[in-house]
Design a protein around this motif. Structure first.
Motif, mmCIF file in Angstrom:
data_model
loop_
_atom_site.group_PDB
_atom_site.id
_atom_site.type_symbol
_atom_site.label_atom_id
_atom_site.label_comp_id
_atom_site.label_asym_id
_atom_site.label_seq_id
_atom_site.Cartn_x
_atom_site.Cartn_y
_atom_site.Cartn_z
ATOM 1 N N LYS B 380 0.947 -0.991 -0.043
ATOM 2 C CA LYS B 380 0.241 -0.131 -0.431
ATOM 3 C C LYS B 380 0.853 1.621 0.064
ATOM 4 C CE LYS B 380 -4.536 -0.389 1.699
ATOM 5 N NZ LYS B 380 -5.033 -0.867 3.277
ATOM 6 N N ILE B 381 1.772 1.534 -0.535
ATOM 7 C CA ILE B 381 2.284 2.501 -0.869
ATOM 8 C C ILE B 381 1.336 3.221 -2.079
ATOM 9 C CG2 ILE B 381 4.473 3.671 -2.213
ATOM 10 C CD1 ILE B 381 5.725 1.171 -2.203
ATOM 11 N N PRO B 382 1.358 4.457 -1.414
ATOM 12 C CA PRO B 382 -0.022 6.318 -2.003
ATOM 13 C C PRO B 382 2.048 6.389 -3.312
ATOM 14 C CG PRO B 382 0.414 6.513 -0.049
ATOM 15 C CD PRO B 382 1.895 5.209 -0.328
ATOM 16 N N ILE B 383 1.160 5.481 -3.966
ATOM 17 C CA ILE B 383 2.415 5.782 -5.088
ATOM 18 C C ILE B 383 2.066 7.538 -5.975
ATOM 19 C CG2 ILE B 383 4.032 5.117 -7.252
ATOM 20 C CD1 ILE B 383 4.079 2.470 -6.932
ATOM 21 N N PRO B 384 0.611 7.386 -6.136
ATOM 22 C CA PRO B 384 0.357 8.399 -6.935
ATOM 23 C C PRO B 384 0.543 9.971 -6.768
ATOM 24 C CG PRO B 384 -1.048 6.471 -7.216
ATOM 25 C CD PRO B 384 -0.075 6.647 -6.010
ATOM 26 N N GLU B 385 0.258 9.424 -4.724
ATOM 27 C CA GLU B 385 0.494 10.371 -3.831
ATOM 28 C C GLU B 385 2.495 11.147 -4.086
ATOM 29 O OE1 GLU B 385 0.935 10.355 0.645
ATOM 30 O OE2 GLU B 385 -1.490 9.839 -0.543
ATOM 31 N N MET B 386 2.945 9.875 -3.802
ATOM 32 C CA MET B 386 4.410 10.331 -4.406
ATOM 33 C C MET B 386 4.652 11.010 -5.619
ATOM 34 S SD MET B 386 5.748 8.574 -1.694
ATOM 35 C CE MET B 386 3.745 9.148 0.262
ATOM 36 N N LEU B 387 3.976 10.383 -6.315
ATOM 37 C CA LEU B 387 4.305 11.357 -7.865
ATOM 38 C C LEU B 387 4.432 12.355 -7.868
ATOM 39 C CD1 LEU B 387 3.631 8.772 -10.434
ATOM 40 C CD2 LEU B 387 5.538 9.292 -10.045
ATOM 41 N N GLN B 388 2.956 12.779 -7.223
ATOM 42 C CA GLN B 388 2.904 14.475 -7.135
ATOM 43 C C GLN B 388 3.221 15.288 -6.356
ATOM 44 O OE1 GLN B 388 -1.665 13.354 -6.700
ATOM 45 N NE2 GLN B 388 -1.823 15.341 -7.156
ATOM 46 N N ARG B 389 4.031 14.765 -5.412
ATOM 47 C CA ARG B 389 4.966 15.076 -3.727
ATOM 48 C C ARG B 389 6.129 15.792 -4.571
ATOM 49 N NH1 ARG B 389 6.880 15.082 1.757
ATOM 50 N NH2 ARG B 389 9.096 16.410 1.504
ATOM 51 N N LEU B 390 6.618 14.882 -5.689
ATOM 52 C CA LEU B 390 8.211 15.123 -6.118
ATOM 53 C C LEU B 390 8.077 16.083 -7.537
ATOM 54 C CD1 LEU B 390 8.697 11.116 -6.407
ATOM 55 C CD2 LEU B 390 10.364 13.005 -5.288
ATOM 56 N N ARG B 391 6.749 15.880 -7.872
ATOM 57 C CA ARG B 391 6.548 17.192 -8.820
ATOM 58 C C ARG B 391 6.228 18.514 -8.031
ATOM 59 N NH1 ARG B 391 1.828 15.074 -12.598
ATOM 60 N NH2 ARG B 391 1.922 13.144 -13.493
ATOM 61 N N GLN B 392 6.290 18.460 -6.435
ATOM 62 C CA GLN B 392 6.292 19.473 -6.021
ATOM 63 C C GLN B 392 8.284 19.804 -5.696
ATOM 64 O OE1 GLN B 392 3.800 19.220 -2.733
ATOM 65 N NE2 GLN B 392 1.733 19.181 -4.161
ATOM 66 N N GLU B 393 8.368 18.729 -5.215
ATOM 67 C CA GLU B 393 9.968 19.524 -5.131
ATOM 68 C C GLU B 393 11.198 19.543 -6.321
ATOM 69 O OE1 GLU B 393 10.736 18.521 -2.131
ATOM 70 O OE2 GLU B 393 8.651 18.248 -0.940
ATOM 71 N N ASN B 394 10.045 18.885 -7.628
ATOM 72 C CA ASN B 394 10.947 19.004 -8.458
ATOM 73 C C ASN B 394 10.727 20.670 -9.005
ATOM 74 O OD1 ASN B 394 12.533 18.205 -10.675
ATOM 75 N ND2 ASN B 394 10.242 16.969 -11.872
ATOM 76 N N VAL B 395 10.181 21.471 -8.856
ATOM 77 C CA VAL B 395 9.854 22.754 -9.365
ATOM 78 C C VAL B 395 10.077 23.606 -8.415
ATOM 79 C CG1 VAL B 395 8.270 22.143 -10.861
ATOM 80 C CG2 VAL B 395 7.374 22.570 -8.911
ATOM 81 N N LYS B 396 10.424 23.469 -6.738
ATOM 82 C CA LYS B 396 11.042 24.352 -5.980
ATOM 83 C C LYS B 396 11.809 24.824 -6.066
ATOM 84 C CE LYS B 396 8.960 22.381 -1.849
ATOM 85 N NZ LYS B 396 8.784 21.783 -0.410
ATOM 86 N N SER B 397 12.016 26.324 -5.891
ATOM 87 C CA SER B 397 13.024 27.277 -5.835
ATOM 88 C C SER B 397 13.992 27.210 -4.723
ATOM 89 C CB SER B 397 12.689 28.844 -5.839
ATOM 90 O OG SER B 397 12.341 29.247 -4.070
ATOM 91 N N GLY B 408 13.950 20.488 -7.129
ATOM 92 C CA GLY B 408 14.260 22.269 -7.691
ATOM 93 C C GLY B 408 14.549 21.941 -8.978
ATOM 94 N N ALA B 409 14.904 20.889 -9.582
ATOM 95 C CA ALA B 409 15.387 20.452 -11.116
ATOM 96 C C ALA B 409 14.659 21.298 -12.317
ATOM 97 C CB ALA B 409 15.520 18.284 -11.379
ATOM 98 N N LYS B 410 13.560 21.323 -12.051
ATOM 99 C CA LYS B 410 12.544 21.878 -13.189
ATOM 100 C C LYS B 410 12.341 23.458 -12.800
ATOM 101 C CE LYS B 410 10.696 18.498 -16.596
ATOM 102 N NZ LYS B 410 10.344 18.028 -16.751
ATOM 103 N N TYR B 411 12.976 23.445 -11.498
ATOM 104 C CA TYR B 411 12.457 25.194 -11.674
ATOM 105 C C TYR B 411 12.536 26.458 -12.462
ATOM 106 C CZ TYR B 411 12.902 29.625 -9.613
ATOM 107 O OH TYR B 411 13.314 31.300 -9.048
ATOM 108 N N SER B 412 11.983 27.017 -12.638
ATOM 109 C CA SER B 412 12.213 28.007 -14.535
ATOM 110 C C SER B 412 11.401 29.317 -13.231
ATOM 111 C CB SER B 412 11.377 26.969 -15.353
ATOM 112 O OG SER B 412 10.933 28.444 -15.752
ATOM 113 N N ARG B 413 12.575 30.247 -13.617
ATOM 114 C CA ARG B 413 12.146 31.730 -13.431
ATOM 115 C C ARG B 413 10.681 32.113 -13.999
ATOM 116 N NH1 ARG B 413 15.786 34.958 -10.213
ATOM 117 N NH2 ARG B 413 17.951 33.849 -9.557
#
Lengths: 223, 480
Positions: B380-397, B408-413
């Motif tokens: 019962k790993i909530p994989i979709p929830e993890m993906l959404q969290r990683l999407r947020q982490e991916n665009v953090k400044s 923040g790998a995909k962070y864009s000003r």
């Protein structure tokens, strides 16, 4: 700082301020769906093991050594590895003396290093005991020891296993509890549920991948 | 003599590889057929929904309990294993783990290694590391062997060669082993058996993974169908097991439900042919088994995922592969598109912790969030929830301090500025009306090329009249 302390420190930092989760293991979940009337246990084990190409015979204690002879001779095998230091090994040796069948009896009586090549390529079959069976999954429990070492049930293309009907348990949990496994396990404990197999090419099931090509279980009725 | 095994280099990005995979009919057919069959097998193995859900809940609790005490359990495991005669090693990085493995082999002057299936050794790229040091490291799982022979990497964690059909394997064996071509799968397997049996005989060291490491008894449990795992852990004089630190469980009884969940979810089998429980090296009076057993415990980013209570759930994984079998994206693009060791949904949530989001920036978004992976996960790993969290982490400044490696790998000003503008536009009525007025009158000036959208769609053109306008006009007409 060692890798060990770095890893443990990082993990401990992650747990700061938390308490361990309680142990709420509900054994009913792994036992209730897997309970059988005594007369159904063998049926269940048989059907599951036969579904994965295991050959099974139910015999009396007197009959099985001649069955072993028949299994070997019908396949034209030259030899069979057995354990003379066990009860069943003695019975087999007695039968061999009486009936003088053609296949030669071999003994695993020296360290693997001394006859590795021969054991890998020249041994046709083996006969080993088991410490029980599991009806839920159709499994044998093997407890290798000095008499019946680990490779004895793995290298020969034909493995004949003896299973006492009275030693078949409903499920793995019951087996574990009954024999108090957590108090002490052998070097290697095995559950064997059929001959070696693979489905790595196109998911087509093929038997005899690396271990025995054939598994024959002789279920011994008491008395 | 061993030689360096050339591994086919993966080119391009996830997107580029996906385009290639989608155009490859053979590949798509191979995956579609295999995944359909694996899904059916799993469904058939869990006929009773209540039983299945109860077991998944129990599996989740067991893993969560183990993780809540994981430092203590790892120490207990080490103590028990040491008492049993097993040498335990710790490695923070794959480089360290490789050095440890190499030094054990070197101490024995070993030149030949056979390997049972181990995804952690894939993380380490152990085969290449050892080959560079003139040590042959041969895969012995049939699927892994095929893949290694062709200089490839596994495309599925349970079925490594699932992307190949029998004809491709036949040609490979013909080219590399000099045997006659055959379309008979049984014959192909027998070729593998004969070739590898000699290797098991000659090997100085056997390497394996671990499915569950049991702290209570100091036991390493391995599941398999072929017997190559038993061979690798029994026949050579030295056995080295490599595993991730998340594989430890508290008690022997804990493995009962986990084992059932694992084999039924992975292959639809009630149990694998072999369950191999190893608690120590050969004892004085025993006649076979390795004289030395080593366990290498690898971190490789796992403690990073562990640091965050939500992302920690990633470490519940028991590597059954059910999430990829049920994933509509994985089924279409195949395992190699992911470009890393772990493909599919689990790969998308675990790989960023191992290699950092800079290396796999598209992983969190390569998902339709359909939820199938979370529904079938046996723990019962909530994989979709993890993906959404990683999407947020991916665009953090950088200022927002992302919690994942290379967050923040995909962070864009530019993207941030556009969203800020959009937010202020929608929260200020005056500016909003002004914008609306302009958009409805000068809609033809809207950009014709709006990034990836216009690759497959026509560009959006604002309507000539806004909804506000239309509503007003409608009410002015009165009830009709």
């Amino acid at each position: 700082m060692s890798a060990r302390s770095n890893i443990l420190n990082k993990l401990r930092a992650g747990l700061a301020g938390t308490t361990p989760r309680p142990d709420d293991f509900d054994e009913g979940l792994v036992t209730r769906p897997w309970q059988y009337a005594p007369e159904d246990r063998i049926t269940r084990l048989r059907s599951l093991m036969e579904a994965v190409h295991t050959e099974i015979h139910q015999l009396t204690t007197e009959e099985w050594p001649s069955k072993v002879q028949e299994l070997l001779e019908s396949r034209g095998l030259k030899n069979v590895l057995y354990a003379p230091g066990t009860e069943h090994g003695k019975l087999l040796a007695e039968h061999w003396q009486r009936a003088e069948p053609r296949p030669e009896l071999l003994v695993y009586d020296r360290p693997i290093e001394e006859w590795k090549e021969e054991l890998f390529w020249q041994v046709d079959a083996s006969v080993t005991g088991t410490v029980g069976g599991i009806a839920a999954t159709g499994s044998l429990v093997l407890w290798p020891d000095r008499h019946e070492p680990r490779l004895m049930s793995l290298l020969p293309p034909l493995h004949i296993a003896l299973l006492k009907a009275s030693e078949v348990e409903d499920n793995l949990y019951g087996m574990m509890q009954k024999h108090n496994w957590s108090a002490g396990l052998p070097t290697n404990l095995l559950l064997v549920s059929g001959p070696s197999k693979t489905a790595d090419i196109e998911q087509v099931l093929a038997y005899g991948a690396h271990g025995p090509k054939e598994l024959v279980v002789l279920i011994l009725e008491d008395g | 003599m061993s030689q360096r095994i050339p591994v086919k280099e993966l080119t391009d990005s996830f997107r580029g590889r996906a385009v290639g995979a989608l155009a490859d009919d053979q590949l798509r057919t191979n995956f579609r057929v295999a995944m359909d069959s694996l899904m059916k097998k799993r469904a058939d193995a869990f006929p009773d929904e209540e039983e299945r859900e109860g077991l998944r809940e129990l599996g989740n609790h067991i893993k969560a309990r183990a993780l809540s005490r994981v430092p203590d359990l790892l120490e207990q495991l080490e103590t028990r294993l040491t008492a049993n005669g097993v040498k335990v090693h710790w490695a923070e990085t794959t480089e360290e783990a490789n050095r440890i493995v190499h030094s054990i082999i070197e101490a024995k002057q070993g030149s030949q290694v056979v390997k049972g299936k181990s995804m952690v050794s894939e993380e380490m790229e152990m085969n290449d590391y050892l080959a560079e040091r003139n040590i042959e490291c041969l895969e012995s799982d049939m699927g892994e062997y095929i893949v290694q022979l062709d200089g490839e990497k596994p495309s599925h964690i349970i079925m490594p060669a699932i992307h190949k059909n029998r004809f491709q394997v036949s040609r490979l064996f013909h080219d590399k082993l000099g045997v006659d071509e055959t379309e008979d799968v049984n014959e192909l397997i027998q070729i593998g058996r004969r070739t590898l049996r000699q290797k098991f005989l000659e090997a100085d060291v056997g390497v394996s993974g671990v499915n569950f490491a049991i702290a209570e008894t100091g036991t390493l449990l391995l599941v398999e169908n072929e017997g190559n795992g038993r061979m690798s852990t029994t026949a050579p004089p030295v056995h080295i097991a490599v595993t991730g630190i998340e594989k430890v469980v508290e008690n022997l009884r804990d493995v009962v439900p986990l084992l059932s969940l694992l084999t039924r979810s992975a292959l639809g089998q009630p149990i694998t042919t072999y369950v191999n429980m190893i608690s120590g090296p050969r004892k004085a009076d025993e006649l076979d088994g390795p004289e030395e057993v080593h366990l290498v415990l690898l971190d490789n980013g796992r403690s990073g995922a562990f640091a965050d209570a939500q992302l920690r759930q990633t470490l519940n994984c028991i590597r059954c592969g059910a999430c990829m079998n049920h994933c509509p994206v994985y089924t279409r693009v195949g395992g190699h598109t992911y470009g890393e060791v772990y493909p599919g949904p689990i790969g998308k949530i675990i790989t960023p912790h191992m290699v950092g989001l800079h290396k796999v920036p598209d992983h969190p978004s390569a998902s339709s969030l359909c939820g199938a992976c979370g529904e079938v996960c046996p723990v019962k790993i909530p994989i979709p929830e993890m993906l959404q969290r990683l999407r947020q982490e991916n665009v953090k400044s950088p200022a927002e301090q992302p919690k994942v490696k290379d967050g923040g790998a995909k962070y864009s000003r530019k993207e941030r500025a556009i969203w800020r503008f959009w937010a202020s536009l929608n929260t200020s009525p005056v500016i909003y009306r002004l914008f609306l007025w302009g958009a409805t009158r000068f809609g033809k000036l809207a950009p014709k090329n709006v990034g990836p959208w216009t690759e497959n769609h026509s560009a959006p053109v604002p309507a000539r009249r806004s909804l506000h306008d239309l509503a007003k006009a409608h009410l002015n007409q009165g009830d009709r």
